[in-house]
Write a protein that holds these residues in place. Structure first.
Motif, PDB file in Angstrom:
ATOM      1  N   UNK A 153     -53.661  56.426  -4.112  1.00  0.00           N
ATOM      2  CA  UNK A 153     -53.015  57.740  -4.130  1.00  0.00           C
ATOM      3  C   UNK A 153     -51.895  57.857  -3.106  1.00  0.00           C
ATOM      4  N   UNK A 154     -51.181  56.777  -2.882  1.00  0.00           N
ATOM      5  CA  UNK A 154     -50.019  56.782  -1.993  1.00  0.00           C
ATOM      6  C   UNK A 154     -48.900  56.002  -2.658  1.00  0.00           C
ATOM      7  N   UNK A 155     -47.710  56.587  -2.690  1.00  0.00           N
ATOM      8  CA  UNK A 155     -46.584  55.924  -3.336  1.00  0.00           C
ATOM      9  C   UNK A 155     -46.228  54.628  -2.631  1.00  0.00           C
ATOM     10  N   UNK A 156     -45.947  53.608  -3.432  1.00  0.00           N
ATOM     11  CA  UNK A 156     -45.549  52.314  -2.891  1.00  0.00           C
ATOM     12  C   UNK A 156     -44.390  51.761  -3.714  1.00  0.00           C
ATOM     13  N   UNK A 157     -43.503  51.047  -3.044  1.00  0.00           N
ATOM     14  CA  UNK A 157     -42.309  50.508  -3.700  1.00  0.00           C
ATOM     15  C   UNK A 157     -42.486  49.035  -4.020  1.00  0.00           C
ATOM     16  N   UNK A 158     -42.011  48.650  -5.214  1.00  0.00           N
ATOM     17  CA  UNK A 158     -42.016  47.254  -5.644  1.00  0.00           C
ATOM     18  C   UNK A 158     -40.592  46.893  -6.059  1.00  0.00           C
ATOM     19  N   UNK A 159     -40.095  45.760  -5.544  1.00  0.00           N
ATOM     20  CA  UNK A 159     -38.698  45.398  -5.717  1.00  0.00           C
ATOM     21  C   UNK A 159     -38.522  44.231  -6.677  1.00  0.00           C
ATOM     22  N   UNK A 160     -37.469  44.321  -7.493  1.00  0.00           N
ATOM     23  CA  UNK A 160     -37.092  43.258  -8.414  1.00  0.00           C
ATOM     24  C   UNK A 160     -35.604  42.966  -8.255  1.00  0.00           C
ATOM     25  N   UNK A 161     -35.212  41.934  -7.527  1.00  0.00           N
ATOM     26  CA  UNK A 161     -33.795  41.554  -7.479  1.00  0.00           C
ATOM     27  C   UNK A 161     -33.348  41.017  -8.841  1.00  0.00           C
ATOM     28  N   UNK A 162     -32.121  41.365  -9.241  1.00  0.00           N
ATOM     29  CA  UNK A 162     -31.603  40.851 -10.506  1.00  0.00           C
ATOM     30  C   UNK A 162     -30.081  40.792 -10.438  1.00  0.00           C
ATOM     31  N   UNK A 163     -29.500  39.952 -11.269  1.00  0.00           N
ATOM     32  CA  UNK A 163     -28.052  39.767 -11.297  1.00  0.00           C
ATOM     33  C   UNK A 163     -27.512  40.224 -12.646  1.00  0.00           C
ATOM     34  N   UNK A 164     -26.551  41.132 -12.609  1.00  0.00           N
ATOM     35  CA  UNK A 164     -25.928  41.618 -13.837  1.00  0.00           C
ATOM     36  C   UNK A 164     -24.704  40.748 -14.136  1.00  0.00           C
ATOM     37  N   UNK A 165     -24.611  40.203 -15.348  1.00  0.00           N
ATOM     38  CA  UNK A 165     -23.457  39.366 -15.692  1.00  0.00           C
ATOM     39  C   UNK A 165     -22.189  40.199 -15.825  1.00  0.00           C
TER      40      UNK A 165
END
Length: 673
Positions: A153-165
């Motif tokens: 019950x606590x917000x947590x951040x998850x990151x996804x690095x990505x490259x846009x062509x």
């Protein structure tokens, strides 16, 4: 109605050196109306439909947005909820498609969500994906397991690095829910390298556009849930969301005269560029975006290029002092950290004000700052924004007869300043009979902070059980100019237990003890009384440092020149009450800046131990809104429900009782108690 303003009747006392600069600035500049006696200007009435733009550090997709696909779950206030055991698993709880506004290059998706509880066995809760729809390929993917969450019950951040062509491909952002645990998804944020610099471009665009009429509204944080437009809804202001800010530059290009380019190697040139842009109706441009802004389709000319002109911070502000300070208003100066790109700069441009960031603790910076401040009107000038150091900064402005207005994270003062100035103040409730009781008044601090009023305050005010306990809500008298519609809304929605009172120290945050010119302080107090009367505020909090007593000399000036006050509090923490000039009671708070529920009850307990029961006792407790919740006030009150000797009252009622106990009329200038 356009062109609305109120001309105040209070006298303006200014230092001789400031007279020319003070009165030279025009009373009207396009849509900005600034009568001589008015502390801050009134703007035109906002457009019937505002353009809403996002200038957050990340670009956010709100999970509950109905325009996105949801194959399971339901909207849940500030997010989207998929419940284990009832909602369909293994389908997207959020699917955002056909997004073309993410720039080519390195980017990052930040997904904010929470689980309700931890499972006995670990397992995948959700699969996060970034997809290139045109290329038919996955740019990033992440499986999030139950045990990846640190707390339930606590917000947590998850990151996804990505490259846009290159080429502007359409992107898809998908959150696939497995059904393993109940999951709440708040939003998906996207960040890219130039995001903050782009935000500066559009914040300064707002500075150009809203000077004529407020038409742009910025969403600068992700605090207020689904849209970040809570105040707009409360004020009945319509808006149209624009997710691609560059389209707004297309729309308003004809109003922009050009760009002012700052120097990456000298951060303070951001402040110089903001000052120049306010004078020349330009937008502030980072070097990395010059080519884009000067090329098709914008073709904006360069009004001034600051690259390579300066070798130090002091050089920047010395150049500003010599070349631009004579051309801008001296009624207000803005103090803003150059790293803050999305806040207050538009308002500085609207006012045609100088923007500086000079530290009074640094001798050379302090000496240069003095040259700006000495040109400002003693007793009425304002320093808006904030300081590198609170105590030294407010002391510095106090030395020059000025007041600090905390506002460095303010986002939309131009819009709020254009709302109706009709403020309907309800009558004070009838006070109870004075008895031999312990009277307790709670105060919530920091309402003098305009950014707090714009952002975090709304969530506090919207607490469902507001009204359960008498509470003094500090606000700024300057809301008469900067947020009149919000001030009126607070009165319309207040309960009988909600009292609005003035934050420190009236017409801005200042330390009255340090004012060198008594006549100037008299003027400040007179203006404070005028604005507090217009705002319906009867109680004042006065700060002299965070924990500082007020001198009798300064207090007597408030007693003489603020006749509408019922009383005031100061910060020393003793609970001592004095009556000044036989007219005005002032109390040193029992608790000056409480940070826990225990601070609330401990202050009362200390008073109970001292009380002999033979006369009334008075306990004033102030808490800060960053660590104390509304429920803490309720719990503290409830702790004494069985003790009939402890009576909780709002601050205005409290000071009426104090006045009666001291043999004063409960209403100033009244002969009856």
């Amino acid at each position: 109605m356009k062109g609305r303003f109120i001309l105040l009747g209070s006298l303006v006392v200014v230092a001789a050196a400031a007279v020319t600069a003070y009165f030279a600035w025009p009373a009207k500049s396009e849509g900005v109306h600034w009568p001589e006696g008015q502390a801050l200007p009134t703007f035109e009435e906002p457009a019937s439909t505002l353009d809403l733009m996002y200038t957050t550090d990340n670009f956010y997709y709100q999970a509950e947005d109905a325009s996105f696909a949801h194959k399971t779950g339901k909207a849940d206030g500030d997010g989207w909820l998929a419940a284990a055991g009832s909602d369909a698993p293994n389908v997207p709880m959020l699917d955002i498609t056909d997004q073309t506004n993410i720039p080519a290059g390195e980017n990052k998706a930040i997904v904010n969500m929470q689980v309700d509880s931890f499972a006995n066995e670990n397992g995948v809760v959700a699969k996060l994906e970034v997809l290139d729809q045109e290329a038919g390929m996955t740019l990033a993917s992440l499986d999030v397991s139950n045990w990846d969450f640190k707390l339930p019950n606590a917000s947590q951040s998850f990151e996804l690095p990505f490259t846009v062509p290159e080429g502007g491909h359409s992107l898809e952002f998908r959150v696939q829910w497995t059904g393993k645990s109940t999951l709440k998804l708040f939003d998906v944020g996207i960040s890219w390298a130039l995001r903050k610099e782009e935000n500066l471009v559009f914040t300064s665009l707002k500075g150009v556009v809203n000077k004529t009429q407020p038409r742009l509204y910025a969403f600068t944080d992700n605090v207020n849930g689904s849209t970040g437009t809570s105040w707009l809804a409360s004020l009945g202001l319509a808006y149209k969301e624009e997710k691609d800010n560059w389209k707004l530059l297309d729309k308003y290009r004809s109003e922009v005269k050009g760009i002012v380019v700052y120097d990456d190697s000298q951060p303070d040139t951001v402040n110089l560029a903001t000052t120049i842009a306010g004078l020349k109706d330009g937008i502030v441009a980072p070097p990395a975006l010059v080519e884009k802004l000067t090329g098709d389709p914008y073709n904006l000319p360069i009004l001034e290029d600051l690259r390579g002109d300066f070798t130090s911070k002091l050089e920047v502000y010395e150049f500003m002092l010599s070349n631009y300070w004579p051309k801008v208003t001296h009624r207000v100066i803005i103090g803003l950290d150059p790293s803050l790109k999305s806040y207050l700069r538009d308002y500085a441009m609207n006012l045609t004000a100088a923007v500086v960031w000079l530290n009074p603790k640094e001798p050379k910076e302090s000496e240069l700052l003095d040259k700006f401040l000495t040109d400002m009107p003693y007793g009425s000038g304002l320093y808006m924004g904030w300081w590198p150091d609170e105590g030294e900064g407010v002391k510095k402005t106090s030395d020059f007869g000025l007041a600090t207005v905390a506002s460095d994270y303010s986002s939309n003062l131009s819009v709020f300043s254009g709302t109706s100035r009709e403020i309907t103040v309800p009558e004070l409730p009838k006070k109870p009979p004075l008895e031999n009781k312990i009277y307790v008044s709670f105060i919530l601090s920091d309402g003098d902070n305009l950014q707090y009023m714009e952002h975090s305050f709304k969530k506090f005010w919207d607490t469902p059980d507001r009204g359960e306990v008498p509470l003094g809500w500090t606000v700024s008298p300057l809301m008469v100019d900067t947020m009149p519609g919000i001030l009126n809304f607070l009165y319309k929605t207040a309960t009988p237990n909600d009292a609005l009172i003035s934050g420190p120290s009236g017409m801005g945050y200042t330390y009255p003890n340090f004012w060198k010119d008594g006549e100037g302080l008299d003027n400040f107090v007179t203006r404070t009384n005028d604005y507090m009367s217009r705002a319906g505020l009867r109680v004042l909090t006065i700060w002299n440092y965070v924990k500082g007593e007020i001198t009798p000399e300064a207090a007597n000036r408030f007693a003489e020149h603020a006749p509408s006050l019922l009383g005031f509090t100061s910060q020393f923490g003793t609970g001592k009450i004095e009556v000044y000039k036989n007219e005005l009671p002032g109390q040193e708070l029992n608790v000056s800046y409480g940070s826990t529920e225990g601070d609330l009850t401990n202050g009362i307990e200390a008073a109970i131990k001292k009380w002999d029961g033979k006369s009334p006792a008075f306990v004033a407790i102030q808490a800060n809104p960053w660590q104390v919740s509304y429920q803490n006030f309720v719990n503290a009150r409830d702790h004494y429900l069985s003790n009939t000797d402890v009576v909780f009252v709002r601050p205005d009622t409290y000071f009426q009782l104090v006045r009666e106990s001291k043999g004063l009329p409960i209403e100033p200038n009244s002969s009856t108690k």
